[in-house]
Design an enzyme around this catalytic site. Structure first.
Site, PDB file in Angstrom:
ATOM      1  N   ASN A  26       0.790  -1.238   0.000  1.00 15.21           N
ATOM      2  CA  ASN A  26       0.000   0.000   0.000  1.00 15.21           C
ATOM      3  C   ASN A  26       0.820   1.285   0.000  1.00 15.21           C
ATOM      4  O   ASN A  26       0.394   2.292  -0.557  1.00 15.21           O
ATOM      5  CB  ASN A  26      -0.985  -0.011   1.186  1.00 15.21           C
TER       6      ASN A  26
ATOM      7  N   GLY B 158       2.882  -5.700   7.237  1.00 14.23           N
ATOM      8  CA  GLY B 158       1.896  -6.426   6.444  1.00 14.23           C
ATOM      9  C   GLY B 158       0.801  -6.974   7.321  1.00 14.23           C
ATOM     10  O   GLY B 158       0.527  -6.447   8.404  1.00 14.23           O
TER      11      GLY B 158
ATOM     12  N   GLU C 183       4.977  -4.518  12.012  1.00 13.62           N
ATOM     13  CA  GLU C 183       3.969  -3.456  11.867  1.00 13.62           C
ATOM     14  C   GLU C 183       2.779  -4.094  11.176  1.00 13.62           C
ATOM     15  O   GLU C 183       2.833  -4.378   9.980  1.00 13.62           O
ATOM     16  CB  GLU C 183       4.515  -2.321  10.985  1.00 13.62           C
TER      17      GLU C 183
ATOM     18  N   CYS D 167      -3.130   1.420   7.028  1.00 17.51           N
ATOM     19  CA  CYS D 167      -3.534   0.677   8.221  1.00 17.51           C
ATOM     20  C   CYS D 167      -3.974   1.565   9.369  1.00 17.51           C
ATOM     21  O   CYS D 167      -4.541   1.067  10.328  1.00 17.51           O
ATOM     22  CB  CYS D 167      -2.484  -0.326   8.631  1.00 17.51           C
TER      23      CYS D 167
ATOM     24  N   GLU E 242     -10.225  -5.847  10.315  1.00 19.63           N
ATOM     25  CA  GLU E 242      -9.557  -4.781   9.561  1.00 19.63           C
ATOM     26  C   GLU E 242     -10.153  -4.746   8.161  1.00 19.63           C
ATOM     27  O   GLU E 242     -10.063  -5.717   7.413  1.00 19.63           O
ATOM     28  CB  GLU E 242      -8.057  -5.053   9.477  1.00 19.63           C
TER      29      GLU E 242
HETATM   30  N1  NAI Z   1       1.257  -1.262  10.597  1.00 19.29           N
HETATM   31  C1  NAI Z   1       1.640  -0.797   9.431  1.00 19.29           C
HETATM   32  O1  NAI Z   1       2.505   0.069   9.372  1.00 19.29           O
HETATM   33  C2  NAI Z   1       1.056  -1.315   8.158  1.00 19.29           C
HETATM   34  C3  NAI Z   1       0.352  -2.502   8.083  1.00 19.29           C
HETATM   35  N2  NAI Z   1      -0.144  -2.945   6.891  1.00 19.29           N
HETATM   36  C4  NAI Z   1      -0.933  -4.164   6.850  1.00 19.29           C
HETATM   37  O2  NAI Z   1      -0.602  -4.929   5.698  1.00 19.29           O
HETATM   38  C5  NAI Z   1      -1.725  -5.614   5.186  1.00 19.29           C
HETATM   39  C6  NAI Z   1      -1.871  -5.343   3.704  1.00 19.29           C
HETATM   40  O3  NAI Z   1      -0.684  -5.507   3.035  1.00 19.29           O
HETATM   41  P1  NAI Z   1      -0.371  -6.835   2.198  1.00 19.29           P
HETATM   42  O4  NAI Z   1       0.758  -6.500   1.284  1.00 19.29           O
HETATM   43  O5  NAI Z   1      -1.619  -7.371   1.597  1.00 19.29           O
HETATM   44  O6  NAI Z   1       0.067  -7.810   3.373  1.00 19.29           O
HETATM   45  P2  NAI Z   1       0.666  -9.313   3.287  1.00 19.29           P
HETATM   46  O7  NAI Z   1       0.906  -9.711   4.676  1.00 19.29           O
HETATM   47  O8  NAI Z   1      -0.145 -10.158   2.424  1.00 19.29           O
HETATM   48  O9  NAI Z   1       2.052  -9.136   2.528  1.00 19.29           O
HETATM   49  C7  NAI Z   1       3.090  -8.343   3.059  1.00 19.29           C
HETATM   50  C8  NAI Z   1       4.422  -8.881   2.564  1.00 19.29           C
HETATM   51  O10 NAI Z   1       4.613 -10.195   3.078  1.00 19.29           O
HETATM   52  C9  NAI Z   1       4.991 -11.083   2.021  1.00 19.29           C
HETATM   53  N3  NAI Z   1       4.578 -12.448   2.357  1.00 19.29           N
HETATM   54  C10 NAI Z   1       3.430 -13.071   2.019  1.00 19.29           C
HETATM   55  N4  NAI Z   1       3.419 -14.314   2.540  1.00 19.29           N
HETATM   56  C11 NAI Z   1       4.582 -14.470   3.216  1.00 19.29           C
HETATM   57  C12 NAI Z   1       5.152 -15.519   3.987  1.00 19.29           C
HETATM   58  N5  NAI Z   1       4.526 -16.686   4.145  1.00 19.29           N
HETATM   59  N6  NAI Z   1       6.359 -15.328   4.567  1.00 19.29           N
HETATM   60  C13 NAI Z   1       6.996 -14.149   4.435  1.00 19.29           C
HETATM   61  N7  NAI Z   1       6.513 -13.121   3.700  1.00 19.29           N
HETATM   62  C14 NAI Z   1       5.318 -13.268   3.104  1.00 19.29           C
HETATM   63  C15 NAI Z   1       4.292 -10.475   0.819  1.00 19.29           C
HETATM   64  O11 NAI Z   1       4.879 -10.955  -0.359  1.00 19.29           O
HETATM   65  C16 NAI Z   1       4.522  -9.001   1.052  1.00 19.29           C
HETATM   66  O12 NAI Z   1       5.806  -8.629   0.657  1.00 19.29           O
HETATM   67  C17 NAI Z   1      -2.882  -5.100   6.000  1.00 19.29           C
HETATM   68  O13 NAI Z   1      -3.210  -6.044   6.989  1.00 19.29           O
HETATM   69  C18 NAI Z   1      -2.349  -3.846   6.646  1.00 19.29           C
HETATM   70  O14 NAI Z   1      -2.943  -3.468   7.811  1.00 19.29           O
HETATM   71  C19 NAI Z   1       0.058  -2.256   5.753  1.00 19.29           C
HETATM   72  C20 NAI Z   1       0.766  -1.077   5.783  1.00 19.29           C
HETATM   73  C21 NAI Z   1       1.301  -0.516   6.974  1.00 19.29           C
HETATM   74  O1  LIG Z   2       0.158   2.108   8.040  1.00 14.33           O
HETATM   75  C1  LIG Z   2       0.207   2.448   6.878  1.00 14.33           C
HETATM   76  O2  LIG Z   2      -0.507   2.049   5.977  1.00 14.33           O
HETATM   77  C2  LIG Z   2       1.205   3.513   6.656  1.00 14.33           C
HETATM   78  O3  LIG Z   2       2.265   3.316   7.527  1.00 14.33           O
HETATM   79  C3  LIG Z   2       0.573   4.813   6.951  1.00 14.33           C
HETATM   80  S1  LIG Z   2       1.506   6.074   6.280  1.00 14.33           S
HETATM   81  O4  LIG Z   2       2.906   5.912   6.677  1.00 14.33           O
HETATM   82  O5  LIG Z   2       1.389   6.006   4.840  1.00 14.33           O
HETATM   83  O6  LIG Z   2       0.993   7.331   6.805  1.00 14.33           O
END
Ligand code: NAI
Ligand SMILES: O=C(O)[C@H](O)CS(=O)(=O)O
Length: 476
Positions: free
Chosen positions: A155, A231, A251, A285, A379
């Site tokens: 994202n 993620g 995160e 997120c 979420e």
């Molecule tokens: N707290 C934060 O700062 C943020 C949290 N997020 C969270 O991320 C999610 C959305 O992003 P997505 O890219 O769809 O998340 P995702 O968890 O599907 O993927 C994130 C990364 O993990 C990799 N991945 C997938 N399966 C894996 C495995 N088994 N082992 C290791 N790596 C693996 C993916 O290829 C990608 O690079 C939402 O839940 C969102 O809340 C997103 C942005 C910021």
């Molecule tokens: O949590 C996210 O999706 C991002 O960390 C928020 S921000 O850094 O783009 O403000």
């Protein structure tokens, strides 16, 4: 007839582009057509990247050199803002004005990391105060953890990568980066920028391909000392289980709440909530998902929020006028549609939106919701906000806390006492007073509690995670 050439990005290992047998397409999220191709790494590539990353730690890369490289990279990013923004608008589907904002923030993140590279220090420890240690003296050193594997989401694929690479390099580590498979192109471009800025070969590697396979190869490799992941909670938990005793920073997700109290500036609150519910089609997120409004101002607030939301332009991310682009995948828009339909069946009212057109989901406001509907409880990660009334301060604090997540929350009030009570009692990594939950500048500590993860980002705080404290004691 004109033919469009699709560029192919090889892996980035040891400062060089490495071609692979297999490649995969990265689509333009607006047209759904292939826009780029990227390499698909095999296990041997990942192994090589980790090995070179480990060896590179033997070469000097002084704090001042790290400062110079990261600062130069920040400047190059600013100079290439338009180029990067167009790639973000294409591979993420993020509106072009918002994409430019992400590039500016990514440059800031690198600049802050550069500055922090000069401030990493240990401290004196008064061991001589212990009986029998009168002739001893001690201090701590902050030493790099070593090889860091960084795994990032789709994202915010440039700035969130900078939040990992910036502090990791500033602290003297080397990095193997695995960006999200649907948005990897800007990560390759960033690696080129860092090379141009003078990053020593071997300090950064970028590998793309199948997420679970590359994840496993990194997790199985004992030369990786730390995992920094942003993620989904599902993958975060998996990494935590497989990483064993190694350091892990996570995160993860959130279902962010924002409270609008009866004394709030409703014009400000409705503007901020509108903007921060629908940025990047809600795929942020800390995006506002649940809004609790004190009952005396509930109707007025909902009306103002509706008026502001209906002004948003949904369309082609590359057009200057667009506010909201497509979601990352058709299946994500379909999932959001299904959750909204389910909420409506359970009694929710649609104030505006609730319409899907392919991968676009129109900005949606729901009322008459209850906390156990999926749109509130889980979420949502889409452009939907649910608004519910409350009566008492205690009650709303309990509602905000009734969540598995705890990344950030927002509170609009002029009552300092309420703000301080909320600051003490709301279970989150960050409380934003008189703005919505999705406020973030890149220098601040950022990270959640509960299922939102462990560890903090923001360069100064990430450096704490990415260094080890070593005590040195002298017997004089
Ligand atoms: N707290 C934060 O700062 C943020 C949290 N997020 C969270 O991320 C999610 C959305 O992003 P997505 O890219 O769809 O998340 P995702 O968890 O599907 O993927 C994130 C990364 O993990 C990799 N991945 C997938 N399966 C894996 C495995 N088994 N082992 C290791 N790596 C693996 C993916 O290829 C990608 O690079 C939402 O839940 C969102 O809340 C997103 C942005 C910021
Ligand atoms: O949590 C996210 O999706 C991002 O960390 C928020 S921000 O850094 O783009 O403000």
């Amino acid at each position: 007839m004109t033919t469009t050439t699709i560029t192919t990005h090889g892996l980035y290992i040891n400062g060089q582009t490495v071609e692979t047998k297999e490649t995969m397409a990265v689509t333009n999220k607006y047209t759904q057509e292939a826009a780029y191709h990227v390499a698909v790494a095999e296990q041997a590539h990942v192994k090589e990247a980790v090995q070179v990353a480990k060896n590179s730690l033997k070469e000097d890369f002084t704090p001042y050199q790290r400062y110079q490289v990261l600062l130069k990279a920040a400047q190059l990013l600013v100079a290439k803002k338009e180029e990067f923004a167009k790639v973000l608008a294409t591979e993420v589907g993020k509106p072009i004005r918002e994409s430019r904002g992400e590039v500016e923030r990514a440059a800031q993140t690198l600049e802050i990391s550069a500055e922090e590279a000069k401030r990493i220090h240990g401290e004196g420890v008064p061991v001589e105060a212990a009986p029998g240690s009168e002739n001893r003296m001690a201090f701590t050193l902050k030493v790099p953890v070593g090889v860091i594997a960084a795994i990032t989401p789709f994202n915010v694929p440039l700035n969130l990568v900078c939040h990992k690479i910036g502090p990791a390099l500033a602290a003297g580590n080397s990095v193997v980066l695995k960006p999200a498979e649907v948005t990897p192109v800007c990560a390759y471009m960033l690696a080129e920028v860092l090379t141009e800025a003078g990053l020593p070969k071997g300090r950064l590697h970028v590998v793309t391909g199948d997420g679970p396979s590359i994840g496993d190869w990194l997790l199985e490799n004992g030369d990786v000392n730390m995992f920094t992941f942003t993620g989904s909670p599902r993958v975060g938990e998996l990494i935590r289980q497989k990483a064993g005793l190694r350091k892990v920073a996570l995160e993860l997700g959130n279902n962010s709440a924002t409270v609008v109290h009866s004394d709030a500036d409703l014009e400000l609150a409705s503007s901020m909530v509108a903007q921060k519910s629908f940025n990047n089609a809600g795929q942020v997120c800390i995006s506002v998902q649940r809004v609790y409004v004190q009952e005396d101002v509930y109707e007025t607030f909902v009306q103002k929020l509706k008026e502001k939301t209906e002004k948003f332009v949904v369309g082609n991310p590359l057009e200057e006028t667009t506010d909201i682009g497509p979601m990352i995948r058709l299946s994500e828009a379909e999932r959001v549609e299904a959750w909204v339909n389910e909420a409506v069946e359970q009694g929710a009212t649609v104030v505006t939106g609730a319409k899907r057109d392919g991968a676009f989901y129109y900005p949606t406001i729901l009322t008459d919701v209850h906390d156990d509907m999926k749109v509130c409880r889980q979420e949502l990660f889409g452009p939907v906000v649910s608004v519910a009334p409350y009566t008492e301060k205690e009650e709303v604090i309990a509602k905000v806390n009734d969540s598995d997540y705890g990344l950030q929350a927002g509170l609009f009030t002029k009552d300092l006492g309420f703000a301080m009570k909320a600051a003490k009692e709301i279970e989150v990594g960050g409380l934003i007073v008189n703005d919505a939950s999705a406020y973030r500048v890149d220098s601040m500590p950022y990270g959640g509690v509960k299922r939102s993860g462990t560890g903090k980002e923001g360069p100064r705080y990430a450096i704490e995670e990415m260094t080890e404290e070593r005590i040195v004691v002298f017997n004089l």
